[in-house]
Design a protein around this motif. Structure first.
Motif, mmCIF file in Angstrom:
data_model
loop_
_atom_site.group_PDB
_atom_site.id
_atom_site.type_symbol
_atom_site.label_atom_id
_atom_site.label_comp_id
_atom_site.label_asym_id
_atom_site.label_seq_id
_atom_site.Cartn_x
_atom_site.Cartn_y
_atom_site.Cartn_z
ATOM 1 N N ASP A 244 19.832 55.552 31.881
ATOM 2 C CA ASP A 244 20.520 54.563 32.364
ATOM 3 C C ASP A 244 19.906 53.420 33.052
ATOM 4 O OD1 ASP A 244 22.609 56.197 31.221
ATOM 5 O OD2 ASP A 244 23.359 57.040 33.339
ATOM 6 N N ALA A 245 19.025 53.642 33.794
ATOM 7 C CA ALA A 245 18.337 52.726 34.562
ATOM 8 C C ALA A 245 17.638 51.903 33.719
ATOM 9 C CB ALA A 245 17.276 53.318 35.385
ATOM 10 N N GLY A 246 16.924 52.251 32.538
ATOM 11 C CA GLY A 246 16.301 51.258 31.375
ATOM 12 C C GLY A 246 17.516 50.752 30.900
ATOM 13 N N LYS A 247 18.649 51.189 30.475
ATOM 14 C CA LYS A 247 19.714 50.344 29.929
ATOM 15 C C LYS A 247 20.375 49.357 30.848
ATOM 16 C CE LYS A 247 22.153 53.172 27.626
ATOM 17 N NZ LYS A 247 22.978 54.190 27.591
ATOM 18 N N ASP A 248 20.294 49.509 31.996
ATOM 19 C CA ASP A 248 20.862 48.856 33.002
ATOM 20 C C ASP A 248 20.064 47.738 33.776
ATOM 21 O OD1 ASP A 248 23.094 50.273 33.271
ATOM 22 O OD2 ASP A 248 22.639 51.357 35.103
ATOM 23 N N SER A 249 18.817 48.133 33.060
ATOM 24 C CA SER A 249 17.546 46.777 33.512
ATOM 25 C C SER A 249 17.139 45.992 32.368
ATOM 26 C CB SER A 249 16.566 47.680 34.120
ATOM 27 O OG SER A 249 15.873 48.412 33.033
ATOM 28 N N GLY A 250 17.857 46.373 31.312
ATOM 29 C CA GLY A 250 17.639 45.586 29.953
ATOM 30 C C GLY A 250 16.305 46.182 29.314
ATOM 31 N N VAL A 251 15.554 47.262 29.993
ATOM 32 C CA VAL A 251 14.556 47.725 29.326
ATOM 33 C C VAL A 251 14.573 48.899 28.238
ATOM 34 C CG1 VAL A 251 11.975 48.683 30.127
ATOM 35 C CG2 VAL A 251 13.083 46.834 31.494
ATOM 36 N N LYS A 252 14.188 48.729 27.191
ATOM 37 C CA LYS A 252 14.207 49.874 26.313
ATOM 38 C C LYS A 252 13.476 51.335 26.800
ATOM 39 C CE LYS A 252 12.987 51.385 21.757
ATOM 40 N NZ LYS A 252 12.041 52.380 22.170
ATOM 41 N N TRP A 253 14.186 52.385 26.873
ATOM 42 C CA TRP A 253 13.547 53.605 27.352
ATOM 43 C C TRP A 253 12.659 53.944 26.309
ATOM 44 C CZ3 TRP A 253 12.745 55.095 32.054
ATOM 45 C CH2 TRP A 253 12.542 56.532 32.123
ATOM 46 N N LYS A 254 11.403 54.388 26.619
ATOM 47 C CA LYS A 254 10.340 54.889 25.633
ATOM 48 C C LYS A 254 10.261 56.383 26.031
ATOM 49 C CE LYS A 254 8.797 50.356 26.055
ATOM 50 N NZ LYS A 254 7.704 49.321 26.612
ATOM 51 N N HIS A 255 9.904 57.213 24.884
ATOM 52 C CA HIS A 255 9.565 58.462 24.909
ATOM 53 C C HIS A 255 8.518 58.939 25.814
ATOM 54 C CE1 HIS A 255 9.591 62.667 23.775
ATOM 55 N NE2 HIS A 255 8.133 62.553 23.563
ATOM 56 N N ASN A 256 8.603 59.660 26.513
ATOM 57 C CA ASN A 256 7.466 60.000 27.781
ATOM 58 C C ASN A 256 6.708 58.887 28.284
ATOM 59 O OD1 ASN A 256 6.536 62.283 28.593
ATOM 60 N ND2 ASN A 256 5.504 63.193 26.784
ATOM 61 N N ALA A 257 7.345 57.698 28.324
ATOM 62 C CA ALA A 257 6.591 56.414 28.530
ATOM 63 C C ALA A 257 6.080 56.587 30.123
ATOM 64 C CB ALA A 257 7.308 55.337 28.417
ATOM 65 N N LEU A 258 6.623 57.317 31.068
ATOM 66 C CA LEU A 258 6.178 57.245 32.592
ATOM 67 C C LEU A 258 4.956 58.032 32.567
ATOM 68 C CD1 LEU A 258 9.444 58.291 34.400
ATOM 69 C CD2 LEU A 258 8.568 56.084 34.210
ATOM 70 N N ARG A 259 4.731 59.084 31.940
ATOM 71 C CA ARG A 259 3.422 59.691 31.837
ATOM 72 C C ARG A 259 2.342 59.033 30.893
ATOM 73 N NH1 ARG A 259 1.018 64.662 32.657
ATOM 74 N NH2 ARG A 259 -0.007 65.517 31.072
ATOM 75 N N HIS A 260 2.930 58.567 29.777
ATOM 76 C CA HIS A 260 1.964 57.838 29.057
ATOM 77 C C HIS A 260 1.231 56.722 29.682
ATOM 78 C CE1 HIS A 260 3.986 59.517 25.015
ATOM 79 N NE2 HIS A 260 3.085 60.344 25.851
ATOM 80 N N SER A 261 2.368 55.752 30.518
ATOM 81 C CA SER A 261 1.781 54.384 31.205
ATOM 82 C C SER A 261 0.842 55.013 32.291
ATOM 83 C CB SER A 261 3.129 54.058 31.884
ATOM 84 O OG SER A 261 3.987 53.577 30.798
ATOM 85 N N PHE A 262 1.095 55.927 33.092
ATOM 86 C CA PHE A 262 0.320 56.372 34.082
ATOM 87 C C PHE A 262 -1.177 56.701 33.477
ATOM 88 C CE2 PHE A 262 -2.180 59.979 36.148
ATOM 89 C CZ PHE A 262 -2.276 59.316 37.593
ATOM 90 N N ILE A 263 -1.125 57.476 32.481
ATOM 91 C CA ILE A 263 -2.501 57.934 31.892
ATOM 92 C C ILE A 263 -3.357 56.830 31.440
ATOM 93 C CG2 ILE A 263 -3.546 59.280 30.179
ATOM 94 C CD1 ILE A 263 -1.321 61.541 30.581
#
Length: 182
Positions: free
Chosen positions: A107-126
């Motif tokens: 929902d935060a992705g949708k509300d911010s206009g950013v497409k939610w990506k699978h496992n992207a928090l972890r992938h981004s961090f790494i």
């Protein structure tokens, strides 16, 4: 496992927008996923007693880790700022269900206009962490992953400058974005 998907990551700008849009109670869980790379399922099992701001470490206990081995994850300076802002640091970091947390993040992705990506928090961090510290073995240990997996999938996806921007996202940047959107 991570290898079944293309590695998708968020930019610093995208995570700032998502953090600005997420409901307040989900902010710590989202920040931990983004800036410590802890799996969402592990965040959902995490207790505040395992988050040591003084030592700058999050302990993922053996019984709570996907890989069933204990690990210590450093709290990055920007993550420390997000966690210091949490008033109530007792009990579970996330007291609701894992599917509900996923819903709030999407929902935060949708509300911010950013497409939610699978496992992207972890992938981004790494990805950003490898670019920042240039040590695949250390990142593998922090992420609870094999160095081979990190080396194969996360190396050279981003620049050090992009990593600096990622780890430069702060509560102040999120608040400033919210203010501009009002």
């Amino acid at each position: 496992e991570e290898a079944d998907f293309d590695i998708e990551i968020f930019t610093a700008e995208e995570i700032t927008k998502i953090l600005a849009a997420v409901r307040k109670e989900a902010l710590p869980a989202l920040a931990i996923g983004a800036f410590a790379g802890i799996r969402t399922a592990e965040v959902c099992r995490l207790d505040w007693s395992e988050v040591d701001l003084d030592k700058g470490l999050i302990e993922i206990k053996k019984g709570k880790a996907k890989t069933r081995s204990r690990r210590l994850v450093p709290i990055t300076p920007n993550l420390a700022l997000f966690l210091k802002g949490v008033e109530e640091r007792n009990g579970p970091v996330w007291a609701q269900s894992e599917p509900f947390l996923f819903d709030l993040m999407r929902d935060a992705g949708k509300d911010s206009g950013v497409k939610w990506k699978h496992n992207a928090l972890r992938h981004s961090f790494i990805s950003y962490r490898v670019a920042k510290i240039k040590n695949v073995n250390e990142v593998a240990m922090e992420a609870g992953n094999s160095p081979d997996m990190i080396f194969k999938h996360y190396r050279e996806l981003v620049t050090e400058k992009q990593a600096d921007a990622w780890f430069g996202v702060t509560p102040e940047a999120v608040a400033a974005l919210k203010k501009r959107q009002e």
